[in-house]
Design an enzyme around this catalytic site. Structure first.
Site, short mmCIF file in Angstrom:
data_model
loop_
_atom_site.label_atom_id
_atom_site.label_comp_id
_atom_site.label_asym_id
_atom_site.label_seq_id
_atom_site.Cartn_x
_atom_site.Cartn_y
_atom_site.Cartn_z
N HIS A 27 0.84 -1.21 0.00
CA HIS A 27 0.00 0.00 0.00
C HIS A 27 0.87 1.26 0.00
O HIS A 27 0.62 2.21 -0.73
CB HIS A 27 -0.90 0.05 1.24
N LYS A 51 -16.00 -6.52 5.51
CA LYS A 51 -14.74 -7.26 5.51
C LYS A 51 -14.33 -7.71 6.91
O LYS A 51 -13.31 -8.34 7.08
CB LYS A 51 -13.61 -6.41 4.90
N ARG A 105 -1.88 -6.20 -8.22
CA ARG A 105 -0.81 -7.15 -7.90
C ARG A 105 -0.81 -8.32 -8.87
O ARG A 105 0.21 -8.68 -9.42
CB ARG A 105 -1.00 -7.69 -6.47
N SER A 143 -3.05 -7.69 2.74
CA SER A 143 -3.38 -7.54 4.16
C SER A 143 -3.86 -8.86 4.75
O SER A 143 -3.52 -9.22 5.88
CB SER A 143 -4.45 -6.47 4.35
#
Length: 178
Positions: A27, A51, A105, A143
């Site tokens: 990030h 989430k 990514r 993450s």
């Protein structure tokens, strides 16, 4: 005022959003690279209760804020962290941005992000999405994986800053105790 921007000239404002649970070196790489492309970069920390984040919103904001002085010193850009709980395009407009930065990514990121870009474009055609490919050293970091590694006692110091690592480990310890 940023170099090259004169009084009365429009400023290019970008918005980079995420849950940042936790904020990773991936990030931070995107934040630094995006900051070089705009006069002002707003980093939006999404509440995103769907989430089920490990870290509370205020703590995620604090972790991102902690990293910005060093990035601002390297880029000369103006950086600001905000939290939001709305559609992304609404947060972007609220903060005067016209660009949404997204990090990519892997191929699966692209599939999701291209859909989101199309929806955001339909919601507000004046906002452009800019995709930044993850650098080689960060393209495998997520993450979710950082939290998983840390939850099993693995070393995550390569994936998060010391400040964020301390906060993440404290949250995991509290969760295990509670």
């Amino acid at each position: 005022m940023s170099e090259g921007v004169h009084a009365g000239e429009p400023r290019r404002v970008g918005f980079y959003a995420g849950t940042f649970d936790p904020v990773t070196t991936g990030h931070l790489d995107v934040i630094e690279r995006a900051a070089r492309l705009v006069d002002r970069l707003v980093i939006g920390v999404a509440e995103n209760p769907g989430k089920n984040p490990l870290m509370p919103l205020a703590e995620r904001v604090e972790c991102v804020e902690n990293e910005l002085p060093a990035i601002a010193a390297r880029t000369g850009g103006e950086l600001k962290v905000v939290s939001f709980n709305s559609l992304l395009v609404e947060a972007v407009k609220l903060h005067g941005a016209s660009l949404i930065f997204r990090g990519l990514r892997v191929l699966t990121d692209f599939d999701y992000e291209i859909q989101m870009s199309g929806v955001n474009r339909r919601l507000d055609s004046s906002i452009e999405t800019v995709f930044l490919m993850a650098s080689e050293r960060t393209q495998f970091i997520s993450s979710r994986l950082v939290k998983e590694i840390a939850s099993y006692g693995g070393v995550v110091s390569e994936f998060v800053t010391p400040y964020t690592q301390e906060r993440l480990l404290a949250r995991l310890k509290a969760r295990a105790a509670g």
